[in-house]
Design an enzyme around this catalytic site. Structure first.
Site, mmCIF file in Angstrom:
data_model
loop_
_atom_site.group_PDB
_atom_site.id
_atom_site.type_symbol
_atom_site.label_atom_id
_atom_site.label_comp_id
_atom_site.label_asym_id
_atom_site.label_seq_id
_atom_site.Cartn_x
_atom_site.Cartn_y
_atom_site.Cartn_z
ATOM 1 N N ARG A 55 34.973 55.610 48.106
ATOM 2 C CA ARG A 55 35.743 54.294 48.146
ATOM 3 C C ARG A 55 35.291 53.364 48.918
ATOM 4 O O ARG A 55 35.259 51.974 48.466
ATOM 5 C CB ARG A 55 37.226 54.516 48.456
ATOM 6 N N TYR A 107 44.092 31.364 33.568
ATOM 7 C CA TYR A 107 44.491 32.567 33.010
ATOM 8 C C TYR A 107 45.769 33.120 32.748
ATOM 9 O O TYR A 107 46.278 33.199 34.331
ATOM 10 C CB TYR A 107 43.344 33.664 33.226
ATOM 11 N N ASP A 179 36.797 30.739 38.939
ATOM 12 C CA ASP A 179 36.866 31.921 37.913
ATOM 13 C C ASP A 179 35.744 31.561 36.910
ATOM 14 O O ASP A 179 36.049 30.511 36.275
ATOM 15 C CB ASP A 179 38.247 32.149 37.286
ATOM 16 N N LYS A 204 34.760 41.261 29.977
ATOM 17 C CA LYS A 204 34.681 40.065 29.250
ATOM 18 C C LYS A 204 33.149 40.024 29.066
ATOM 19 O O LYS A 204 32.541 41.133 28.608
ATOM 20 C CB LYS A 204 35.137 38.799 29.552
HETATM 21 C C1 LIG Z 1 40.745 38.503 31.356
HETATM 22 C C2 LIG Z 1 40.643 37.556 32.427
HETATM 23 C C3 LIG Z 1 41.123 37.753 33.729
HETATM 24 C C4 LIG Z 1 41.671 39.031 34.010
HETATM 25 O O1 LIG Z 1 40.855 40.071 34.213
HETATM 26 P P1 LIG Z 1 41.122 41.585 33.971
HETATM 27 O O2 LIG Z 1 39.726 42.207 33.853
HETATM 28 O O3 LIG Z 1 41.905 41.673 32.456
HETATM 29 O O4 LIG Z 1 42.046 42.184 34.809
HETATM 30 C C5 LIG Z 1 41.109 36.780 34.709
HETATM 31 N N1 LIG Z 1 40.371 35.750 34.213
HETATM 32 C C6 LIG Z 1 39.960 35.176 32.959
HETATM 33 C C7 LIG Z 1 39.576 34.031 32.688
HETATM 34 C C8 LIG Z 1 39.942 36.120 31.968
HETATM 35 O O5 LIG Z 1 39.719 35.912 30.869
#
Ligand SMILES: *Cc1c(COP(=O)(O)O)cnc(C)c1O
Length: 387
Positions: A55, A107, A179, A204
């Protein structure tokens, strides 16, 4: 090839292949092995080789994290079990009573995390339209500890001026979070524009194959890194060694994938912009985008993300989706295959109705994640579906 700041020599295509990967010292294996272990044998109490429990630290995760740092020009990166777990680590560094300014079309899951989970811990989240950066300056107080930007935004692809917001953050002493999931580290480098920390849903583009959930934070701020590393260790939302191995593998093709996403997206946007059944497209890489100039300035390219508004009713939209053969109807984005999503009913269903209206997320809005197939096949599919 990686120096102390995480920047490796050479261009981005070289960097993604080599970052974080050193030959394994015992066998010379060119690929970092999957260190599938929870614990490590110690010579004497507290005398070990730098690893005591997975961890806290794991060699496969370490290799993946140094690749993540390198591609965002950061000195440090931390990997998490999901994008939201990474975001949560940032929130967990705050004291009760802190204020956080967040862009209003953040998001959906980020908004839900803040509104439904963390607002009750005496944290004050303020949602603002950040295309007006003067409004951010007015809203910021000495108690504003974080400013949270997502650009381009989802699903209307608004572009927020990172450098301008960074000036506001500096003047108030707030940490600027960006982000960077939609642009990917290949096409946007927020740390170079004054951001303090970058967050990614590695689910993503970084993962890129629609087969894993993951998140990451990248920063060159030593003090912030230490706080975040403590949260990662103490709260424990870490990815498994196997996932770290696969993410590290994905990074090697990130640059080639992003360039193919971009090439296809430019062609699809051109096609949609000239189609008579399309009322409007939302793509920062197209000249019709109101912030195209800003996008060209702060981004070095465009990913496969775009939205468009269909001229017709909700029923027409559903009929069109059902005719698609290459684009699959699904949430998520950034994978090699092309996806279509209906934000109002799918990804953005948890956004308060009133805010959805304000952001322009209506029954005829569709979002595309343009994949890396042949552009001609994607255009032919959209063409037959639009009728
Ligand atoms: C999908 C997404 C998230 C969240 O991520 P997870 O991996 O689903 O927890 C945060 N910000 C953006 C822009 C996203 O597309």
């Amino acid at each position: 090839m990686t120096n102390a700041t995480g920047d490796s020599a050479g261009g981005i295509f070289t960097k993604v292949v080599h970052a974080g990967t050193k030959p394994e010292p015992v066998t010379g294996a060119i690929m970092t092995p999957i260190f599938q272990t929870s614990t490590y044998v110690q010579e004497e109490p507290a005398k070990h080789k730098g690893y005591d429990y997975s961890r806290a630290d794991n060699p496969t995760r370490e290799a993946y994290e140094s690749a993540l740092a390198a591609i965002e020009h950061a000195s440090h990166a931390l990997a998490f079990a999901s994008g939201l777990a990474a975001e949560q680590a940032l929130i967990q560094t705050l004291d009760p009573g802190s204020r956080i300014i967040v862009c209003d079309d953040v998001y959906g899951g980020t908004g839900r995390l803040f509104r439904r989970l963390y607002a009750k811990y005496n944290l004050d989240f303020q949602f603002l339209d950040m295309s007006d950066h003067a409004a951010v300056k007015t809203a910021a107080t000495p108690n504003t500890k974080l400013i949270w930007v997502e650009t381009p935004t989802n699903p209307t692809m608004k572009v927020i001026d990172i450098a301008a917001i960074a000036k506001v953050a500096k003047s108030t002493g707030a940490i600027l979070v960006v982000d960077n999931t939609f642009a990917s580290p290949i096409f946007q480098s927020p740390l170079k524009m004054g951001a303090d920390v970058v967050v990614h849903s590695t689910t993503k583009y970084i993962g890129g194959h629609s087969d894993m959930i993951g998140g990451a934070l990248m920063t060159s701020n030593q003090e912030l890194f230490e706080k975040l590393k403590f949260v990662q260790f103490a709260a424990g939302a870490v990815p498994s060694p196997f996932e770290c191995f696969l993410f590290l593998r994905s990074i090697k093709t990130l640059a080639v994938r992003m360039h193919q996403h971009q090439k296809n997206a430019l062609a699809v946007a051109e096609f949609l912009a000239s189609h008579k059944r399309v009322r409007k497209i939302y793509f920062p890489g197209h000249k019709s985008h109101p912030q195209h100039a800003l996008a060209c300035e702060q981004m070095s390219g465009f990913s496969g993300m775009m939205s468009f508004d269909l001229d017709g009713t909700y029923q027409d939209v559903v009929a069109c989706i059902k005719r698609l053969k290459v684009f699959a109807l699904a949430e998520s984005l950034g994978g090699v295959e092309s996806l279509i999503n209906h934000p109002e009913k799918m990804t953005h269903a948890s956004v308060p109705e009133e805010l959805r209206r304000k952001l322009g997320i209506g029954p005829t809005l569709l979002r595309l994640s343009v994949g890396i197939e042949d552009a001609a096949d994607l255009i032919a599919d959209l063409k037959q579906a639009l009728g």
